[in-house]
Design a protein around this motif. Structure first.
Motif, PDB file in Angstrom:
ATOM      1  N   ARG A 151      25.635   9.726  58.408  1.00 51.67           N
ATOM      2  CA  ARG A 151      26.770   9.423  57.532  1.00 51.67           C
ATOM      3  C   ARG A 151      26.368   8.300  56.571  1.00 51.67           C
ATOM      4  O   ARG A 151      25.667   7.370  56.966  1.00 51.67           O
ATOM      5  CB  ARG A 151      27.970   8.963  58.364  1.00 51.67           C
TER       6      ARG A 151
ATOM      7  N   GLU B 149      30.967  13.030  51.765  1.00 50.00           N
ATOM      8  CA  GLU B 149      31.670  14.268  51.446  1.00 50.00           C
ATOM      9  C   GLU B 149      32.161  14.291  49.992  1.00 50.00           C
ATOM     10  O   GLU B 149      32.133  15.331  49.342  1.00 50.00           O
ATOM     11  CB  GLU B 149      32.823  14.454  52.435  1.00 50.00           C
TER      12      GLU B 149
ATOM     13  N   LYS C 181      29.665  15.620  47.738  1.00 49.91           N
ATOM     14  CA  LYS C 181      29.167  16.963  48.028  1.00 49.91           C
ATOM     15  C   LYS C 181      30.168  18.097  47.822  1.00 49.91           C
ATOM     16  O   LYS C 181      29.784  19.231  47.527  1.00 49.91           O
ATOM     17  CB  LYS C 181      28.728  17.032  49.510  1.00 49.91           C
ATOM     18  N   GLN C 182      31.465  17.770  48.008  1.00 54.50           N
ATOM     19  CA  GLN C 182      32.426  18.862  48.218  1.00 54.50           C
ATOM     20  C   GLN C 182      32.485  19.864  47.070  1.00 54.50           C
ATOM     21  O   GLN C 182      32.667  21.064  47.304  1.00 54.50           O
ATOM     22  CB  GLN C 182      33.811  18.307  48.542  1.00 54.50           C
TER      23      GLN C 182
ATOM     24  N   ARG D 160      29.699  22.889  47.326  1.00 56.35           N
ATOM     25  CA  ARG D 160      29.503  23.790  48.467  1.00 56.35           C
ATOM     26  C   ARG D 160      29.586  25.245  48.015  1.00 56.35           C
ATOM     27  O   ARG D 160      30.256  25.520  47.030  1.00 56.35           O
ATOM     28  CB  ARG D 160      30.560  23.495  49.540  1.00 56.35           C
TER      29      ARG D 160
END
Ligand SMILES: Cc1ncc(COP(=O)(O)O)c(C=O)c1O
Length: 393
Positions: free
Chosen positions: A131, A148, A151-152, A155
């Protein structure tokens, strides 16, 4: 021509708030604006300019190479003297098991190569990372990055990636016989200069040994003497299976590397043949700059200066607005109350001729990562400005 207007009109913007400083030239630890204004560089282009700007040994090496050739062939085909000499010098100052170097273009590409190598060597697909880790912006590197928010939108990324807590012994049980590799920054950079316990690094090494998983240490930001030893892993006594370098490694030019044992690296040689291909990886000019730069770091034992300057910074940097000083050597994070305060600090510092930055995943921290050649006087110049600005946030 108005360069500022053209920058905003024709160059892709990575955020709506770029620093947008216009620098005409740079030398040593200083950068100079077109108006002649002098700036002390406290961030080295994000841990790149380890020897400062335009170090004579590096510029001479690049000039010499420029007289011979720039690019001959894709990486790995021709025998190019500067690449070979760099690999020999580098392996000469690494533990014996790290004896084979793959030169690439950047940190992200080095991470990609290391992940592919670990999957190919172990025949496993699971990747374990941490993390708040930052490993780069390409799809594989982003997949193991531990944030996150970053990155989100991109995806689906790589499957079979698990993130565990950094410096948390209990989470190491997640690493199993299905794990191809564990990727860790030896000291987390973008998380805000987080130094793990040596015992945890030793336990991480042991868990990888017990499960047959490869340990990949990302020293893209913390290698090359920045944290008070030539390699950050030295302080714990562990040795990674794959070491990843970039940033300061290139001596100011774009270069990355992943380094492993010759037997492990041989997996990229066949089945499939050409398992990793890179056109510009190890470019002759970059290799010459890197070799000259590593030579100076070794000759002058610059990691010792990094350790000494850390002591001086820690002694000088006392102020009620500083909540904590984290990190090691010349990668320090000054923790303030909020992002608004770090933003204000950066602007005040720039106005007074000092360039700092924040951290990607710790935006309430001021980054201190100057060239390793910085002197006592220059550190005092920097801390003087920092303390003055801290009074005003
Ligand atoms: C620890 C770490 N790994 C990987 C990278 C990615 O390197 P590059 O920007 O050269 O692709 C960075 C860049 O900031 C980094 O700090």
């Amino acid at each position: 021509m108005n360069t500022r207007n053209l920058f905003f009109r024709h160059m892709a913007q990575t955020s709506s708030f770029p620093v947008a400083l216009e620098i005409e030239r740079a030398s040593g630890v200083y950068m100079f604006g077109y108006d002649g204004k002098k700036y002390l560089d406290l961030i080295s282009g994000i841990s790149v300019s380890a020897l400062g700007h335009l170090h004579p040994a590096v510029t001479e090496a690049v000039r010499n190479q420029l007289e011979k050739y720039m690019h001959l062939m894709v990486y790995g085909e021709f025998i190019q003297e500067e690449q070979v000499a760099l690999a020999a010098m580098l392996t000469g100052c690494l533990p014996e098991s790290l004896d084979n170097v793959y030169l690439v273009n950047s940190g992200s590409e080095a991470i990609e190569g290391a992940l592919k190598l670990a999957k190919r060597y172990t025949g496993r697909s699971e990747l374990v990372a941490f993390r708040n880790a930052y490993h780069g912006s390409s799809h594989g590197a982003l997949s193991i990055t531990g944030n996150e928010k970053l990155k989100q939108a991109f995806r689906p990324l790589l499957p079979d990636v698990t993130h565990i807590r950094y410096n948390e012994p209990a989470d190491l049980t997640v690493i199993s016989k299905k794990t191809a590799c564990v990727v860790a920054e030896t000291i987390q950079g973008e998380a805000g200069a987080i130094v793990p316990d040596n015992d945890w690094l030793i336990a991480l090494r042991k868990r990888c040994d017990d499960t047959g998983s490869l340990l990949i240490l990302d020293e893209i930001q913390v290698g090359m003497g920045r944290t008070g030893t030539l390699w950050a892993f030295e302080s714990s006594g562990i040795v990674p299976d794959i070491l990843v370098l970039a940033k300061g490694f290139g001596g100011g030019l774009p270069l990355g590397a992943f380094i492993a044992n010759r037997q492990i690296m041989a997996c990229l040689t066949d089945n499939p043949v050409l398992g990793h291909i890179t056109t510009f990886g190890g470019n002759a000019l970059c290799a010459a700059a890197a070799r000259a730069s590593l030579g100076v770091v070794l000759d002058e034992e610059l990691w010792k200066n990094a350790a000494r300057m850390e002591q001086l910074l820690r002694a000088e940097l006392h102020h009620p607005a500083i909540k904590n000083v984290r990190g090691r050597g010349l990668l320090l994070a000054l923790e303030l109350e909020s992002f608004e305060k770090t933003q204000k600090m950066m602007q005040l510092c720039i106005a007074r001729g000092l360039v700092t930055d924040w951290f990607l995943f710790a935006d309430n921290c001021i980054r201190i990562a100057p060239p390793l050649i910085i002197t006592d006087t220059q550190i005092r110049e920097a801390t003087g400005i920092l303390l003055e600005c801290l009074d005003q946030i």
